[in-house]
Write an enzyme that holds these catalytic residues in place. Structure first.
Site, PDB file in Angstrom:
ATOM      1  N   ASP A  98       0.859  -1.175   0.000  1.00 43.90           N
ATOM      2  CA  ASP A  98       0.000   0.000   0.000  1.00 43.90           C
ATOM      3  C   ASP A  98       0.900   1.231   0.000  1.00 43.90           C
ATOM      4  O   ASP A  98       1.716   1.414   0.910  1.00 43.90           O
ATOM      5  CB  ASP A  98      -0.893  -0.002   1.255  1.00 43.90           C
ATOM      6  CG  ASP A  98      -2.262   0.592   0.985  1.00 43.90           C
ATOM      7  OD1 ASP A  98      -2.326   1.599   0.275  1.00 43.90           O
ATOM      8  OD2 ASP A  98      -3.256   0.041   1.496  1.00 43.90           O
ATOM      9  N   ASP A 199      -2.832   4.690  -2.487  1.00 45.76           N
ATOM     10  CA  ASP A 199      -3.887   5.319  -1.701  1.00 45.76           C
ATOM     11  C   ASP A 199      -4.213   6.708  -2.257  1.00 45.76           C
ATOM     12  O   ASP A 199      -3.297   7.503  -2.520  1.00 45.76           O
ATOM     13  CB  ASP A 199      -3.416   5.424  -0.242  1.00 45.76           C
ATOM     14  CG  ASP A 199      -4.494   5.897   0.687  1.00 45.76           C
ATOM     15  OD1 ASP A 199      -5.509   5.190   0.827  1.00 45.76           O
ATOM     16  OD2 ASP A 199      -4.324   6.973   1.302  1.00 45.76           O
ATOM     17  N   GLU A 255      -6.145   3.993  -6.156  1.00 45.58           N
ATOM     18  CA  GLU A 255      -7.421   4.345  -5.529  1.00 45.58           C
ATOM     19  C   GLU A 255      -7.755   5.770  -5.977  1.00 45.58           C
ATOM     20  O   GLU A 255      -7.034   6.707  -5.632  1.00 45.58           O
ATOM     21  CB  GLU A 255      -7.320   4.283  -4.003  1.00 45.58           C
ATOM     22  CG  GLU A 255      -8.634   4.618  -3.323  1.00 45.58           C
ATOM     23  CD  GLU A 255      -8.496   4.892  -1.830  1.00 45.58           C
ATOM     24  OE1 GLU A 255      -9.466   4.634  -1.101  1.00 45.58           O
ATOM     25  OE2 GLU A 255      -7.434   5.369  -1.393  1.00 45.58           O
ATOM     26  N   HIS A 328     -10.995  -2.406   3.343  1.00 47.73           N
ATOM     27  CA  HIS A 328     -10.865  -1.903   4.722  1.00 47.73           C
ATOM     28  C   HIS A 328     -11.694  -0.647   4.976  1.00 47.73           C
ATOM     29  O   HIS A 328     -11.872  -0.252   6.133  1.00 47.73           O
ATOM     30  CB  HIS A 328      -9.391  -1.611   5.013  1.00 47.73           C
ATOM     31  CG  HIS A 328      -8.828  -0.518   4.142  1.00 47.73           C
ATOM     32  ND1 HIS A 328      -8.614  -0.686   2.797  1.00 47.73           N
ATOM     33  CD2 HIS A 328      -8.476   0.757   4.422  1.00 47.73           C
ATOM     34  CE1 HIS A 328      -8.136   0.432   2.283  1.00 47.73           C
ATOM     35  NE2 HIS A 328      -8.054   1.335   3.251  1.00 47.73           N
ATOM     36  N   ASP A 329     -12.190  -0.011   3.912  1.00 50.95           N
ATOM     37  CA  ASP A 329     -12.990   1.207   4.044  1.00 50.95           C
ATOM     38  C   ASP A 329     -14.480   0.973   3.816  1.00 50.95           C
ATOM     39  O   ASP A 329     -15.265   1.917   3.840  1.00 50.95           O
ATOM     40  CB  ASP A 329     -12.518   2.267   3.034  1.00 50.95           C
ATOM     41  CG  ASP A 329     -11.219   2.941   3.444  1.00 50.95           C
ATOM     42  OD1 ASP A 329     -10.922   2.985   4.653  1.00 50.95           O
ATOM     43  OD2 ASP A 329     -10.503   3.421   2.548  1.00 50.95           O
TER      44      ASP A 329
END
Length: 559
Positions: A98, A199, A255, A328-329
């Site tokens: 990440d 991210d 993302e 995870h979100d």
């Protein structure tokens, strides 16, 4: 049709804090992940996306990085990481890191220097502005509530933080910042990692002059539209690709908040000058309402079909798609779209894994792990939820009970409860006190029980993944064209996949009631069944679908 390993892969996302704890401190760690590589290999995935494991004070669970070249103490050491990388590769599993480079932690050495004085050499590594009429430089609101600006006493100026005030945004317009980031990325690639999930990468270029955002009804702050898909984002990603990414055979996924299909074609174009693929969020907002995500509203299937199909059609032959329900979100899809039964988990999985694009499985999704009934705010750990609670309940806009129902439907902590390994205390996640509550249903939903149950969600996922990666139908599933059937049907999600002279038919009854369905294409009766959760259902023109039925057949179309 250019074949690539990352198009043919199935990715498994690990949120390290909640996956497996090897030392009893209640927090998952790298050695815990190593201990589960056999499990992941058995499932059939071949890529792990590892949520951040870098050194961090943990204001936003690792997405606030204080040192990009070190490991968070909670997770272990760099030696532990090297051992994980080596053993994953021995298991035939690649590791994607990440990459969080829109912002750092305010405890990163760059920011400590930057805030020390106006003439420090790293001052322009971040976005500093003078007050406007004694207040914030513009009206932008943070993604985590409140203003996106923080006043700093040391120099009497504000710095920008689109997320937590402990996550100051980097100034990508400064070429020295890009040099630092690209050098760090090269260091990780040389270590042998297999790619990056980037991210909020669509936010690295802000509109020049930082103009005010639009203030939507019910908000006191302007939106962050001027921070997404900005004027130089593609220039910077092309530079990143030229200087780093193109030199390695790696997988990259961005993302991209606020991304349109037009922008996605640039980010993930088949010419491969930027990234391999993007995460888009349009389908994740279809069950929002005037309260944003803090609602119990459910998906309306025709809207969901329309959106997912739009991305399939528009990217065909131009850019690569990524496929996901959970991360995870996001809350658990089996609670969000399904009814928390194994049947609904299998149905929803089939929809995704038969589409065109690289599929992502989030830890526990393969078990049918559900949302958690947190009950009270004290059981939550997510900074977004805690700040929203203070803002919404604290101001009297909504009652605590009403807000907590929305948290239990849409909150990020639903994805962060510990992985459910077995029916022992704390679901086998830890011998200590877990950092966040364990979902009480672990005694029924856990890996140990499901591995031994041929009809389990786990074994269904295993079959889906094997069909995509290792079957006579792999090419058509990965590379075939997509065609939606019956877009207006409120219960059935059906589509075709076509490649050369082969056709697959996917039928999923996305409802808890029996549904009669007339297949809108003409086909010969004989058909090969690839996978189904109910093999008693025979394919015919008029077909009776049990609740949450899923089936995939190879069919011969009548010309």
């Amino acid at each position: 049709m250019e074949k690539k390993w990352w198009k043919e892969s199935v990715v498994y996302q690990i949120y390290p804090r909640s996956f497996c704890d090897s030392n009893g401190d209640g927090i998952g760690d790298l050695n815990g992940i190593r201990s589960k590589l056999d499990y992941l290999q058995n499932l059939g995935i071949n890529v792990i996306w590892l949520s951040p494991v870098y050194k961090s004070p943990n204001d936003d669970n690792g997405y606030d990085i204080s040192d990009y070249r070190d490991i968070m103490d909670d997770f272990g050491t760099m030696d532990d990481f090297d051992a994980l990388l080596k053993e994953a590769h021995e298991h035939g599993i690649k590791i994607v890191m990440d990459l969080v480079v829109n912002h750092t932690s305010d405890e990163h050495k760059w920011f400590i220097e930057s805030r020390s004085s106006k003439n420090n050499s790293k001052r322009d590594y971040y976005i500093w502005r003078e007050p406007r009429n004694g207040k914030e430089p513009n009206n932008w609101g943070s993604c985590f509530s409140g203003s996106a600006w923080q006043f700093d006493e040391t120099t009497g100026m504000y710095y920008l933080h689109c997320f937590s005030k402990k996550q100051p945004d980097l100034n990508w317009d400064n070429p020295k910042v890009r040099d630092e980031v690209f050098d760090m990325m090269t260091w990780w690639c040389d270590k042998g990692i297999d790619g990056f999930r980037m991210d909020v990468i669509s936010m690295i270029s802000k509109v020049e002059g930082l103009p005010d955002g639009k203030v939507w009804p019910g908000s006191k702050y302007g939106d962050l539209a001027n921070t997404t898909n900005g004027p130089h984002v593609h220039d910077y990603l092309k530079e990143m690709n030229k200087r780093v990414l193109s030199k390695y055979d790696i997988m990259t996924v961005g993302e991209c908040a606020g991304v349109t299909i037009g922008e996605a074609k640039k980010y993930a174009s088949d010419d491969q000058t930027e990234l391999n693929m993007v995460f888009q969020f349009e389908h994740m907002g279809l069950d929002y309402d005037e309260n944003g995500k803090w609602t119990t509203k459910r998906f309306y299937l025709p809207d969901l079909k329309e959106n997912l199909s739009k991305w399939e059609y528009e990217l065909e032959g131009k850019a690569w798609n990524s496929l996901y329900w959970d991360n995870h979100d996001q809350p658990r899809i089996v609670s969000r779209l399904g009814d928390e039964t194994p049947q609904s988990a299998k149905c929803i999985a089939t929809i995704l894994h038969m589409m065109k694009g690289t599929p992502y499985v989030y830890q526990g999704e393969e078990l049918g792990m559900t949302n958690c009934r947190f009950g009270k705010i004290e059981n939550c750990r997510d900074i977004e939820v805690i700040n929203a609670y203070k803002d919404i309940v604290g101001s009297g806009k909504r009652t605590e009970d009403d807000f907590m129902k929305a948290v239990e439907a849409k909150g990020r902590d639903n994805a962060r409860t510990p992985m459910q390994w077995d029916s022992s205390e704390n679901a086998g996640f830890t011998t200590g006190k877990p950092w966040i509550m364990v979902n009480p249903n672990y005694e029924k939903i856990n890996a140990k029980a499901e591995i031994g149950d041929e009809d389990s969600v786990y074994n269904y996922y295993k079959k889906l993944i094997n069909i995509r990666r290792n079957s006579d139908w792999s090419d058509i599933i990965v590379y075939g064209e997509y065609e939606l059937l019956d877009p207006k049907d409120e219960n059935v999600f059906a589509y075709l996949r076509k490649l050369n002279n082969k056709t697959l038919l996917v039928i999923c009854n996305v409802s808890s009631k029996e549904t009669e369905y007339r297949i809108p294409v003409d086909f010969k009766d004989e058909a090969a069944l690839l996978i189904s959760d109910n093999e008693n259902v025979k394919l015919q023109k008029d077909i009776k679908l049990p609740p949450w039925f899923a089936g995939v057949w190879e069919i011969n179309l009548n010309k």
